[in-house]
Enzyme design. Structure first.
Site, PDB file in Angstrom:
ATOM      1  N   THR A   1       0.777  -1.162   0.011  1.00  0.00           N
ATOM      2  CA  THR A   1       0.024   0.008   0.080  1.00  0.00           C
ATOM      3  C   THR A   1       0.885   1.258  -0.051  1.00  0.00           C
ATOM      4  OG1 THR A   1      -0.066  -0.008   2.577  1.00  0.00           O
ATOM      5  CG2 THR A   1      -1.861  -1.122   1.236  1.00  0.00           C
ATOM      6  N   GLU A   2       0.226   2.264  -0.412  1.00  0.00           N
ATOM      7  CA  GLU A   2       1.309   3.703  -0.445  1.00  0.00           C
ATOM      8  C   GLU A   2       1.783   4.135   0.929  1.00  0.00           C
ATOM      9  OE1 GLU A   2      -3.275   4.599  -1.170  1.00  0.00           O
ATOM     10  OE2 GLU A   2      -2.209   3.175  -1.531  1.00  0.00           O
ATOM     11  N   SER A   3       1.240   3.676   1.983  1.00  0.00           N
ATOM     12  CA  SER A   3       1.459   3.892   3.344  1.00  0.00           C
ATOM     13  C   SER A   3       2.970   3.350   3.534  1.00  0.00           C
ATOM     14  CB  SER A   3       0.763   3.411   4.254  1.00  0.00           C
ATOM     15  OG  SER A   3       0.571   2.130   4.127  1.00  0.00           O
TER      16      SER A   3
END
Length: 541
Positions: free
Chosen positions: A346-348
């Site tokens: 995920t982009e996190s």
């Protein structure tokens, strides 16, 4: 050396008109106790006021509430004194208009009160790509003039379209079109930061900040550095205190030299690890939980869509999964026992493991690595992903996809623009029609009651993904429970239809335009519509 103060004292340090930098995702990194103190100070004294909020990610709990009081979204109460949920940036709007007068973020949908003010033109609202904002902090901190990027071209962020403005009173120019060495780019100028409000897990006596129990190693260092080098002050909320020189040096994510003030939260409700979890140790790497404990999806249209998307995966791929339905692809792959064949992210900054869906999107069960979102967006922007799956809001005949503003509902793009711009294979996932009642089983799909929300429209209300700007080398699919479409020559083309439904009545008749139809129109695999699938291994190779 950092000074240790209360949240109420911290609120008094914020000057009127300050540009305030925030970091985090969901509730990870969110300084709830400080935000509530700022809100209360404004209610009581009228100060601070006129704040200009700058944040990269959604900061809030989407109204899921907290488990201390058994509150959930279905019981959401609107009102300035509701403390049974609605945590996050929405706290800044609970005291009414005036506390915040400008608000820039990639994702604003979880801050209900501020969104209400934006709809009423009581504050200026802007949305920019998540990766742009997160990495712009680094440019500011390094003293560079801003960020040069192709991300956002042809979307609503492009100043020739909307310039990222989300409401009528937003007038600032936050983006410029520039020509660099004969090529077109967007330039995102830097800005001065007056105050950073951040959160970690532990602070030692020198103000060194550890993220020990955080699920996301957020961009807190970049925001702190940008603020200090702008001449501003850095305030960090933590849950625990430690004696100096007792925290391992490698665990320090924000050095004490960048921290002016530390607030130890008095209320544990102010230190949730994620929107749905006060502390899930497998999110932060303390344990690895048995993946058999993750509940599979029920057999419905959502599972069909996730299965069809999973068929596009290849062994060894690095995959990004977006919020909403796409995140549930991880559960499908896990149920099939093949989660170790691909690396999901995920982009996190989560790499590997099983990404969590809402209410704790951005975290992951048993991640192999947790990197900063700055690093993750560098990977994404350079084309390091093999595939991404993102959501569908509205889609038109040119393949444009809108997930950022649906009528009066303001959401923002999150990382959608960065990811869809730079990934060679993009899958958009969602139902063909919203609110429909369907029956799945026996290898077919049956429409029991037609829905009321058309998602495939003649022209989208806002361009979050531009079919026109999609490079010819990029493969773009749109997967629904009734049909699969592909972007061919920048036109939406129907390539598959579900077994058991009527093409004209159930697909074409529910669209606001007539798509191109492939001469080789196929039927979706009936196995997708059965209780037990077991065929992912046939395509994942």
């Amino acid at each position: 050396m950092a000074k240790f103060i209360t949240a109420q004292e911290a609120a008094k340090l914020i000057p009127d008109g300050a540009t305030v930098g925030l970091a985090g995702m969901g509730l990870s990194g969110w300084a709830e106790e400080i935000a509530c103190a700022v809100r209360d100070s404004y209610r009581e004294t009228g100060h601070p006021c006129g704040l200009n909020l700058k944040q990269g990610s959604a900061l809030g709990d989407w109204g899921y509430g907290n488990q201390f009081v058994g509150w959930n979204r279905s019981k959401r109460e609107d009102g300035p004194d509701n403390d049974h949920g609605n945590r996050g940036a929405t706290r800044f709007g609970e005291a009414g208009p005036g506390l915040v007068t400008k608000w820039t973020s990639a994702h604003i949908g979880s801050a209900f009160t501020l969104c209400d003010q934006a709809r009423n033109n009581e504050l200026e609202s802007y949305c920019l790509p998540q990766g742009v904002i997160i990495n712009l902090w680094r440019e500011i901190g390094a003293g560079r003039p801003g960020l040069l990027s192709k991300v956002g071209l042809g979307t609503f962020v492009d100043p020739r379209i909307e310039g990222g403005r989300m409401n009528e009173c937003a007038k600032d120019e936050l983006v410029k079109v520039v020509n660099f060495e004969g090529d077109e780019y967007l330039f995102y100028p830097g800005f001065k930061v007056d105050v950073a409000i951040l959160r970690g897990t532990i602070a030692d006596e020198n103000g060194n900040i550890s993220f020990a129990r955080e699920s996301v190693i957020n961009e807190g260092f970049a925001v702190a550095n940008a603020t200090k080098n702008s001449g501003g002050i850095v305030i960090v909320q933590v849950e625990y205190l430690a004696k100096k020189e007792t925290l391992p040096a490698k665990e320090i994510k924000i050095p004490g030299a960048l921290v002016d003030y530390v607030v130890q939260a008095r209320d544990p409700k102010s230190c949730w690890q994620a929107e749905g979890d006060y502390w899930e140790p497998s999110f932060s790497g303390e344990i690895r939980k048995p993946l058999t404990s993750i509940e599979p999806l029920p057999m419905d249209e959502r599972k069909v869509i996730c299965r069809r998307c999973a068929m596009e995966l290849k062994a060894g791929d690095l995959i990004n999964l977006g919020v909403g339905m796409p995140a549930d692809i991880a559960k499908v792959v896990n149920e099939e026992g093949l989660i170790d064949q691909v690396t999901m992210s995920t982009e996190s900054g989560m790499v590997g493991g099983v990404p969590s869906a809402l209410p704790s999107f951005g975290s992951a069960y048993n991640p192999e690595a947790i990197i900063t979102p700055n690093e993750m967006f560098d990977l994404i922007s350079g084309g390091g992903l093999n595939m991404t799956c993102l959501g569908i809001g509205e889609v038109d005949k040119d393949g444009n996809n809108n997930v950022s503003r649906m009528g009066s509902r303001l959401t923002g793009p999150g990382g959608f623009i960065d990811i869809s711009s730079n990934t060679p294979k993009v899958i958009f996932a969602g139902t063909l029609v919203g609110k429909a009642k369907v029956k799945v089983g026996g290898g077919r799909l049956e429409i029991l009651e037609e829905g009321t929300i058309r998602k495939f429209v003649d022209q989208v209300g806002q361009i979050t993904f531009s079919g026109k700007y999609a490079p010819d080398t990029q493969e773009v699919l749109y997967v629904t429970e009734r049909a699969v479409f592909k972007l061919i020559d920048h036109k939406l083309t129907l390539i598959e239809i579900a077994p058991g439904i009527d093409l004209e009545k159930d697909v074409l008749g529910q669209m606001g335009f007539r798509p191109e139809i492939s001469p080789d129109l196929k039927t979706m695999d009936p196995a997708l519509f059965q209780e037990h699938w077991g065929k992912l291994g046939d395509t994942l190779r």
